[in-house]
Write a protein that holds these residues in place. Structure first.
Motif, mmCIF file in Angstrom:
data_model
loop_
_atom_site.group_PDB
_atom_site.id
_atom_site.type_symbol
_atom_site.label_atom_id
_atom_site.label_comp_id
_atom_site.label_asym_id
_atom_site.label_seq_id
_atom_site.Cartn_x
_atom_site.Cartn_y
_atom_site.Cartn_z
ATOM 1 N N THR A 118 61.606 62.211 -73.161
ATOM 2 C CA THR A 118 62.711 63.161 -73.176
ATOM 3 C C THR A 118 64.054 62.504 -73.500
ATOM 4 O O THR A 118 64.209 61.292 -73.367
ATOM 5 C CB THR A 118 62.808 63.868 -71.804
ATOM 6 N N THR A 119 65.027 63.316 -73.906
ATOM 7 C CA THR A 119 66.372 62.801 -74.175
ATOM 8 C C THR A 119 67.188 62.671 -72.897
ATOM 9 O O THR A 119 68.237 62.046 -72.894
ATOM 10 C CB THR A 119 67.133 63.724 -75.151
ATOM 11 N N ASN A 120 66.715 63.262 -71.804
ATOM 12 C CA ASN A 120 67.418 63.150 -70.523
ATOM 13 C C ASN A 120 67.344 61.720 -70.011
ATOM 14 O O ASN A 120 66.435 60.970 -70.363
ATOM 15 C CB ASN A 120 66.799 64.079 -69.480
ATOM 16 N N TYR A 121 68.285 61.373 -69.140
ATOM 17 C CA TYR A 121 68.291 60.034 -68.550
ATOM 18 C C TYR A 121 67.042 59.844 -67.691
ATOM 19 O O TYR A 121 66.778 60.608 -66.769
ATOM 20 C CB TYR A 121 69.541 59.834 -67.694
ATOM 21 N N LYS A 122 66.249 58.841 -68.027
ATOM 22 C CA LYS A 122 65.056 58.486 -67.261
ATOM 23 C C LYS A 122 65.029 56.976 -67.096
ATOM 24 O O LYS A 122 65.495 56.230 -67.965
ATOM 25 C CB LYS A 122 63.773 58.936 -67.978
ATOM 26 N N HIS A 123 64.460 56.525 -65.995
ATOM 27 C CA HIS A 123 64.317 55.093 -65.746
ATOM 28 C C HIS A 123 63.139 54.874 -64.810
ATOM 29 O O HIS A 123 62.605 55.813 -64.233
ATOM 30 C CB HIS A 123 65.607 54.509 -65.168
ATOM 31 N N GLY A 124 62.736 53.619 -64.687
ATOM 32 C CA GLY A 124 61.602 53.292 -63.834
ATOM 33 C C GLY A 124 61.175 51.856 -64.045
ATOM 34 O O GLY A 124 62.004 50.995 -64.323
ATOM 35 N N HIS A 125 59.868 51.599 -63.948
ATOM 36 C CA HIS A 125 59.351 50.241 -64.122
ATOM 37 C C HIS A 125 58.268 50.221 -65.198
ATOM 38 O O HIS A 125 57.708 51.250 -65.548
ATOM 39 C CB HIS A 125 58.815 49.678 -62.798
ATOM 40 N N ILE A 126 57.997 49.031 -65.706
ATOM 41 C CA ILE A 126 56.966 48.814 -66.727
ATOM 42 C C ILE A 126 55.757 48.179 -66.056
ATOM 43 O O ILE A 126 55.898 47.256 -65.255
ATOM 44 C CB ILE A 126 57.468 47.855 -67.832
ATOM 45 N N ARG A 127 54.570 48.666 -66.388
ATOM 46 C CA ARG A 127 53.333 48.038 -65.919
ATOM 47 C C ARG A 127 52.475 47.723 -67.140
ATOM 48 O O ARG A 127 52.189 48.599 -67.946
ATOM 49 C CB ARG A 127 52.573 48.957 -64.970
ATOM 50 N N ILE A 128 52.080 46.458 -67.256
ATOM 51 C CA ILE A 128 51.259 46.016 -68.387
ATOM 52 C C ILE A 128 49.907 45.574 -67.837
ATOM 53 O O ILE A 128 49.826 44.647 -67.032
ATOM 54 C CB ILE A 128 51.946 44.872 -69.158
ATOM 55 N N ASP A 129 48.861 46.277 -68.258
ATOM 56 C CA ASP A 129 47.501 46.016 -67.788
ATOM 57 C C ASP A 129 46.661 45.423 -68.912
ATOM 58 O O ASP A 129 46.886 45.732 -70.084
ATOM 59 C CB ASP A 129 46.838 47.321 -67.333
ATOM 60 N N PRO A 130 45.669 44.616 -68.571
ATOM 61 C CA PRO A 130 44.751 44.124 -69.603
ATOM 62 C C PRO A 130 43.768 45.224 -70.007
ATOM 63 O O PRO A 130 43.405 46.066 -69.187
ATOM 64 C CB PRO A 130 44.026 42.972 -68.910
ATOM 65 N N VAL A 131 43.349 45.216 -71.257
ATOM 66 C CA VAL A 131 42.276 46.115 -71.681
ATOM 67 C C VAL A 131 40.953 45.593 -71.123
ATOM 68 O O VAL A 131 40.099 46.363 -70.697
ATOM 69 C CB VAL A 131 42.224 46.234 -73.221
ATOM 70 N N ALA A 132 40.811 44.269 -71.092
ATOM 71 C CA ALA A 132 39.594 43.643 -70.563
ATOM 72 C C ALA A 132 39.452 43.965 -69.080
ATOM 73 O O ALA A 132 40.415 43.874 -68.322
ATOM 74 C CB ALA A 132 39.655 42.131 -70.759
ATOM 75 N N SER A 133 38.258 44.350 -68.671
ATOM 76 C CA SER A 133 38.043 44.680 -67.262
ATOM 77 C C SER A 133 38.022 43.440 -66.376
ATOM 78 O O SER A 133 38.328 43.519 -65.197
ATOM 79 C CB SER A 133 36.750 45.482 -67.093
ATOM 80 N N ASN A 134 37.678 42.281 -66.934
ATOM 81 C CA ASN A 134 37.669 41.022 -66.185
ATOM 82 C C ASN A 134 38.341 39.930 -67.013
ATOM 83 O O ASN A 134 37.667 39.068 -67.576
ATOM 84 C CB ASN A 134 36.236 40.604 -65.835
ATOM 85 N N PRO A 135 39.681 39.928 -67.091
ATOM 86 C CA PRO A 135 40.360 38.949 -67.942
ATOM 87 C C PRO A 135 40.209 37.509 -67.465
ATOM 88 O O PRO A 135 40.457 36.580 -68.221
ATOM 89 C CB PRO A 135 41.822 39.392 -67.891
#
Length: 203
Positions: A118-135
């Motif tokens: 959206t164009t409205n002000y939004k904020h939060g956190h980033i979470r980066i997960d592996p695609v591999a189930s057992n990295p």
């Protein structure tokens, strides 16, 4: 009968209070296999930019899949998560921006990935997960952990990639850096460290 119901409620409340901390820990995000950034923002005057680089270190798989989520403060997703595979020696750009941005879009930057909301002000956190189930498991299990040839072993570990990013304020092209926790540059000071010593390196 009332005494028995009261006893059941009391026991459930007691168990809930005893195990609540352990229960909550099961749902916590840890930085052993994930990377997080505590802040991003997007509105009509700003956007967030992230770059992910695969530094071709020995021990890493030549291709690593990851999922990038922009989570808002109400714990809902801002746009659709981005999933991609990064190859050794390359950098992938990710933009978190508003809908119909005149410059930050797939037409003007065709090689980047976008999380659009959206164009409205939004904020939060980033979470980066592996695609591999057992990295943490090698892609070539025939090679034992003790063997010295790390290149053939290869781990699909998103925590061994390099991340950097910024919140960009468009009106004056300024902004501030994003911090990533759990990545290759994750750093922290230990309690015995002298305050004059700079903090750097992997935890």
């Amino acid at each position: 009968m009332k005494t028995q119901k009261f006893l059941h409620i009391f026991i459930l409340a007691l168990l809930g209070s005893i195990f609540s901390n352990s229960f909550n820990l099961a749902w916590a995000i840890e930085n052993k296999s994930r990377v997080i950034s505590s802040y991003w923002q997007s509105d009509s005057t700003s956007y967030s930019f992230i770059a992910v680089s695969h530094s071709s270190l020995s021990g890493l798989a030549s291709q690593i899949g990851l999922v990038v989520n922009a989570i808002q403060t109400d714990q809902t997703a801002f746009g659709t998560a981005v999933t991609f595979t990064i190859s050794a020696g390359t950098t992938q750009r990710i933009f978190i921006a508003r809908t119909n941005h005149s410059v930050i879009n797939s037409t003007t930057i065709p090689t980047a990935s976008f999380i659009i909301g959206t164009t409205n002000y939004k904020h939060g956190h980033i979470r980066i997960d592996p695609v591999a189930s057992n990295p943490e498991i090698s892609i070539n299990p025939a090679i034992t952990f003790l063997e010295s040839n790390l290149e053939l072993r290869g781990f699909k570990d998103v925590t061994m990639l390099n991340y950097w990013g910024a919140i960009v304020i468009e009106s004056n092209t300024t902004g501030f850096a994003m911090e990533f926790i759990g990545d290759m540059h994750d750093s922290s000071a230990i309690t015995s460290m002298d305050s004059s010593v700079p903090v750097s390196g992997v935890n």
